[in-house]
Design a protein around this motif. Structure first.
Motif, short mmCIF file in Angstrom:
data_model
loop_
_atom_site.label_atom_id
_atom_site.label_comp_id
_atom_site.label_asym_id
_atom_site.label_seq_id
_atom_site.Cartn_x
_atom_site.Cartn_y
_atom_site.Cartn_z
N SER A 76 0.85 -1.19 0.00
CA SER A 76 0.00 0.00 0.00
C SER A 76 0.88 1.23 0.00
N ILE A 77 0.51 2.21 -0.81
CA ILE A 77 1.21 3.49 -0.82
C ILE A 77 0.20 4.56 -0.46
N ASP A 78 0.50 5.31 0.57
CA ASP A 78 -0.36 6.41 0.99
C ASP A 78 0.50 7.66 1.13
N GLY A 79 -0.13 8.81 1.00
CA GLY A 79 0.62 10.04 1.16
C GLY A 79 -0.03 11.20 0.45
N SER A 80 0.74 11.86 -0.40
CA SER A 80 0.32 13.11 -1.02
C SER A 80 -0.80 12.91 -2.05
N GLU A 81 -1.41 14.02 -2.41
CA GLU A 81 -2.49 13.98 -3.40
C GLU A 81 -1.97 13.59 -4.78
N ASP A 82 -0.67 13.78 -5.02
CA ASP A 82 -0.07 13.40 -6.30
C ASP A 82 -0.30 11.92 -6.59
N LEU A 83 -0.40 11.12 -5.54
CA LEU A 83 -0.54 9.68 -5.72
C LEU A 83 -1.81 9.32 -6.50
N GLU A 84 -2.82 10.17 -6.44
CA GLU A 84 -4.07 9.89 -7.17
C GLU A 84 -3.81 9.78 -8.66
N LYS A 85 -2.77 10.47 -9.15
CA LYS A 85 -2.41 10.38 -10.57
C LYS A 85 -1.94 8.97 -10.91
N LEU A 86 -1.42 8.25 -9.92
CA LEU A 86 -0.94 6.89 -10.14
C LEU A 86 -2.07 5.85 -10.08
N VAL A 87 -3.28 6.32 -9.79
CA VAL A 87 -4.45 5.44 -9.80
C VAL A 87 -5.10 5.49 -11.18
N GLY A 88 -5.30 6.70 -11.69
CA GLY A 88 -5.88 6.86 -13.02
C GLY A 88 -7.37 6.59 -13.03
N PRO A 89 -7.99 6.80 -14.20
CA PRO A 89 -9.43 6.57 -14.32
C PRO A 89 -9.77 5.09 -14.11
N ARG A 90 -10.70 4.84 -13.22
CA ARG A 90 -11.15 3.46 -12.89
C ARG A 90 -9.99 2.55 -12.50
N GLY A 91 -8.90 3.13 -12.01
CA GLY A 91 -7.78 2.32 -11.54
C GLY A 91 -6.90 1.76 -12.65
N ASN A 92 -7.02 2.29 -13.86
CA ASN A 92 -6.26 1.77 -14.99
C ASN A 92 -4.75 1.91 -14.80
N VAL A 93 -4.31 3.05 -14.32
CA VAL A 93 -2.87 3.25 -14.10
C VAL A 93 -2.40 2.35 -12.96
N LEU A 101 -1.33 -4.39 -5.26
CA LEU A 101 -0.90 -3.02 -5.01
C LEU A 101 -2.11 -2.13 -4.80
N ASP A 102 -2.05 -1.30 -3.77
CA ASP A 102 -3.09 -0.29 -3.53
C ASP A 102 -2.41 1.05 -3.39
N ILE A 103 -2.97 2.06 -4.03
CA ILE A 103 -2.42 3.41 -3.96
C ILE A 103 -3.52 4.35 -3.50
N ALA A 104 -3.19 5.14 -2.48
CA ALA A 104 -4.09 6.16 -1.93
C ALA A 104 -5.42 5.56 -1.48
N GLY A 105 -5.40 4.29 -1.09
CA GLY A 105 -6.60 3.63 -0.58
C GLY A 105 -7.66 3.37 -1.64
N TRP A 106 -7.31 3.53 -2.92
CA TRP A 106 -8.30 3.37 -3.99
C TRP A 106 -8.86 1.96 -4.02
N ARG A 107 -7.99 0.97 -3.96
CA ARG A 107 -8.45 -0.42 -4.07
C ARG A 107 -9.32 -0.80 -2.87
N ALA A 108 -8.97 -0.33 -1.69
CA ALA A 108 -9.77 -0.62 -0.50
C ALA A 108 -11.16 0.02 -0.62
N ASP A 109 -11.20 1.28 -1.09
CA ASP A 109 -12.49 1.95 -1.29
C ASP A 109 -13.30 1.24 -2.37
#
Length: 181
Positions: free
Chosen positions: A68-85, A109-117
């Motif tokens: 899991s990677i958590d932290g800055s708002e920049d990480l959301e860019k590593l999730v991408g639309p519908r988690g594609n990135v 891999l989970d980034i910014a809690g996207w996969r958990a949400d």
């Protein structure tokens, strides 16, 4: 051979088998920890290159390494639309681990809690769809999903009596269909 000697040998064989299973379990756990360490190093280098801040957490759950990677708002860019990135980064990370270990990784891999949400949303969707099928008696076909998403929906549907689910179609258009029993 006397029965007591045979029984003693069987007990010794069972003990050796139990030790082997425990050693195998320990070695599997060690391999998963090693996978997590390799993946963590790879992802830390990626974050450094991108100049993104993030805390990397390594764990082992359900027989797979979980990063899991958590932290800055920049990480959301590593999730991408519908988690594609995120899906692509997960594959690249798995390949980096495979290159190092020589074996295919199933790490998650989970980034910014996207996969958990997303897991929560999908579980809710699965249960709601199952209830809809129970009340209408009609099957329901959901939108195409990734393997991760389908698994979460199947697991949620399985908790509701009177319905079952199956996957149909070919990737990337593979979807879950919920049927009354």
């Amino acid at each position: 051979m006397p029965e007591t000697v045979q029984a003693t040998e069987k007990i010794a064989d069972a003990g050796e088998a139990a030790e082997g299973a425990a050693a195998s379990s320990t070695s599997t756990q060690e391999l998963l920890v090693q996978e997590g360490d390799i993946a963590g190093d790879y992802l830390e280098q990626l974050l450094d290159i991108l100049d993104y801040d993030g805390d990397i957490d390594l764990d082992v759950e359900a027989g797979r390494a979980v990063i899991s990677i958590d932290g800055s708002e920049d990480l959301e860019k590593l999730v991408g639309p519908r988690g594609n990135v995120l899906e692509s980064l997960q594959e690249l990370t798995r390949l980096a681990v495979q290159q190092e270990t020589g074996t295919r990784s199933r790490l998650m891999l989970d980034i910014a809690g996207w996969r958990a949400d997303r897991r929560e949303e999908l579980a809710d969707l699965g249960r709601a769809t199952a209830q809809k099928v129970l009340s209408s008696g009609e099957r329901v076909r959901l939108q195409p999903m990734t393997p991760f998403e389908r698994k979460v929906v199947h697991d949620a549907v399985a908790t509701i009596k009177g319905v079952h689910s199956e996957s149909e179609g070919e990737d990337p258009r593979r979807r879950v269909v919920v049927f009354p029993q």
